[in-house]
Design an enzyme around this catalytic site. Structure first.
Site, PDB file in Angstrom:
ATOM      1  N   GLU A  70     -14.086  -4.608  -1.631  1.00  0.00           N
ATOM      2  CA  GLU A  70     -14.387  -5.618  -2.650  1.00  0.00           C
ATOM      3  C   GLU A  70     -15.416  -5.098  -3.659  1.00  0.00           C
ATOM      4  O   GLU A  70     -15.251  -5.270  -4.872  1.00  0.00           O
ATOM      5  CB  GLU A  70     -14.905  -6.889  -1.964  1.00  0.00           C
ATOM      6  N   HIS A  73     -14.074  -2.296  -5.963  1.00  0.00           N
ATOM      7  CA  HIS A  73     -13.263  -2.915  -7.016  1.00  0.00           C
ATOM      8  C   HIS A  73     -14.156  -3.496  -8.110  1.00  0.00           C
ATOM      9  O   HIS A  73     -13.884  -3.344  -9.312  1.00  0.00           O
ATOM     10  CB  HIS A  73     -12.394  -4.004  -6.397  1.00  0.00           C
ATOM     11  N   HIS A 134      -5.606 -14.005 -12.355  1.00  0.00           N
ATOM     12  CA  HIS A 134      -6.481 -12.830 -12.385  1.00  0.00           C
ATOM     13  C   HIS A 134      -5.653 -11.542 -12.380  1.00  0.00           C
ATOM     14  O   HIS A 134      -5.962 -10.584 -13.106  1.00  0.00           O
ATOM     15  CB  HIS A 134      -7.413 -12.865 -11.174  1.00  0.00           C
ATOM     16  N   HIS A 249      11.590 -13.651  -6.167  1.00  0.00           N
ATOM     17  CA  HIS A 249      11.117 -12.358  -6.665  1.00  0.00           C
ATOM     18  C   HIS A 249      12.224 -11.309  -6.579  1.00  0.00           C
ATOM     19  O   HIS A 249      12.377 -10.483  -7.486  1.00  0.00           O
ATOM     20  CB  HIS A 249       9.894 -11.918  -5.855  1.00  0.00           C
ATOM     21  N   HIS A 310       3.450   0.216  -5.603  1.00  0.00           N
ATOM     22  CA  HIS A 310       4.343  -0.783  -6.194  1.00  0.00           C
ATOM     23  C   HIS A 310       3.612  -1.568  -7.294  1.00  0.00           C
ATOM     24  O   HIS A 310       4.177  -1.850  -8.355  1.00  0.00           O
ATOM     25  CB  HIS A 310       4.851  -1.720  -5.108  1.00  0.00           C
TER      26      HIS A 310
END
Length: 351
Positions: A70, A73, A134, A249, A310
């Site tokens: 976290e 990032h 986000h 999806h 991905h």
């Protein structure tokens, strides 16, 4: 400035990948506060700091292994923000030299909004609506930085680039439709990730042994009125709701693949006249790679490396489509300029 814009775009890709990594290792709430971690600038590790952190947040004991993804990032996102603010300041300061000002200033403002969504992701405990927005904000930031880089590189050449192709703008509306489909598919991917629906189907080409699983709950799966309050780590949706998201999806991926196969095939036939061979091939190659990574995610049960790739390839697919549209736009401008120039010469000769 063009070089720094390119650096910012590359850093945006890294931030997107780090965000995916953080989410996939279930570290989205590795630090329960923002922008620090348990009130510290780094993840508390000493016994004294951990004791203080646990006293501050008794409901979320310190987990160092989840805290670091976290914070890494956040460090990367903060660095990106500083670079973007620097670009905006430089553009404003040198605006009299013809540098674009509105776009870098807009990106700087958007970064502030994106930072707010990052904060709300934590404070609202991974509320899916905020998480999805986000994620989309990260892709939007990357796209805007790429467009800024393309504009600045064009200015750096000293004169407008004139592509030598002769393809008219008939593909423009189809390209923009394709871009919309890619954005919608990325949105579906973001909603899939935010609701932890990637593992809802573990077989191919069917889902749970059925081509169209029974009991799929689309109303629940796409309910955007989920209440704020619960901890959404791991998701709160029912299995039927997650299956509905996953299948949607998959259908979206098929639609995007078929659409671009037809569009790129039509453009490929005119590649020599247009000079867009490389751009067309890039979109085709990235699209196939992205489909392959999506299939690998299901067959290999979401391995971390493949899942992060991905996400990154989704960003690269978006950029490749934007680049193709950019090249096509320049080609259209060049074609229009040549027609106008020829008309003017004919008028002068006639006179």
């Amino acid at each position: 400035m063009a070089k720094w814009a390119l650096v910012a775009a590359g850093l945006a890709v890294v931030v997107i990948m780090l965000g995916a990594w953080t989410r996939l290792v279930h570290a989205g709430l590795g630090c329960p506060d923002w922008p620090g971690c348990y009130g510290f600038l780094t993840v508390p590790q000493s016994e004294a700091h951990i004791a203080i952190a646990n006293a501050r947040f008794p409901e979320t004991p310190v987990d160092v292994e989840k805290g670091w993804p976290e914070m890494i990032h956040r460090y990367a996102a903060g660095t990106l923000g500083l670079v973007v603010f620097g670009l905006a300041a430089y553009a404003v300061r040198h605006r009299k030299q013809g540098l674009p000002v509105k776009l870098p200033v807009f990106i700087a403002g958007f970064i502030v909004l994106q930072g707010a969504f990052g904060m709300w992701t934590v404070t609202l405990k991974l509320w899916p609506q905020v998480v999805a927005l986000h994620l989309l904000g990260g892709f939007t930031t990357l796209t805007l930085l790429t467009l800024l880089t393309l504009r600045l590189r064009r200015l750096a050449r000293g004169r407008p680039r004139r592509d030598s192709g002769t393809l008219p703008g008939r593909f423009g509306p189809w390209l923009y439709t394709g871009l919309l489909l890619v954005v919608m598919q990325i949105g579906l991917g973001a909603w899939t990730a935010a609701n932890y629906a990637a593992v809802a189907c573990t077989d191919l080409p069917t889902c749970q042994g059925q081509w169209w699983p029974e009991g799929m709950d689309f109303q629940h799966g796409f309910d955007v009125t989920q209440q704020v309050g619960p901890n959404y780590l791991g998701g709160q949706l029912t299995a039927d709701g997650r299956v509905a998201i996953h299948v949607t999806h998959r259908v979206g991926a098929i639609v995007v693949l078929v659409y671009f196969m037809v569009l790129l095939a039509a453009m490929w036939r005119s590649r020599r006249e247009s000079g867009l061979t490389g751009s067309i091939g890039l979109v085709a190659g990235v699209l196939l790679a992205q489909i392959g990574l999506g299939l690998a995610n299901v067959l290999l049960h979401i391995p971390l490396g493949v899942a992060v790739a991905h996400n990154a390839m989704g960003a690269i697919l978006l950029l490749s489509v934007v680049h193709l549209i950019w090249r096509h736009h320049l080609l259209k401008q060049s074609h229009t300029a040549r027609v106008a120039h020829t008309t003017m010469i004919n008028q002068e000769v006639t006179a």
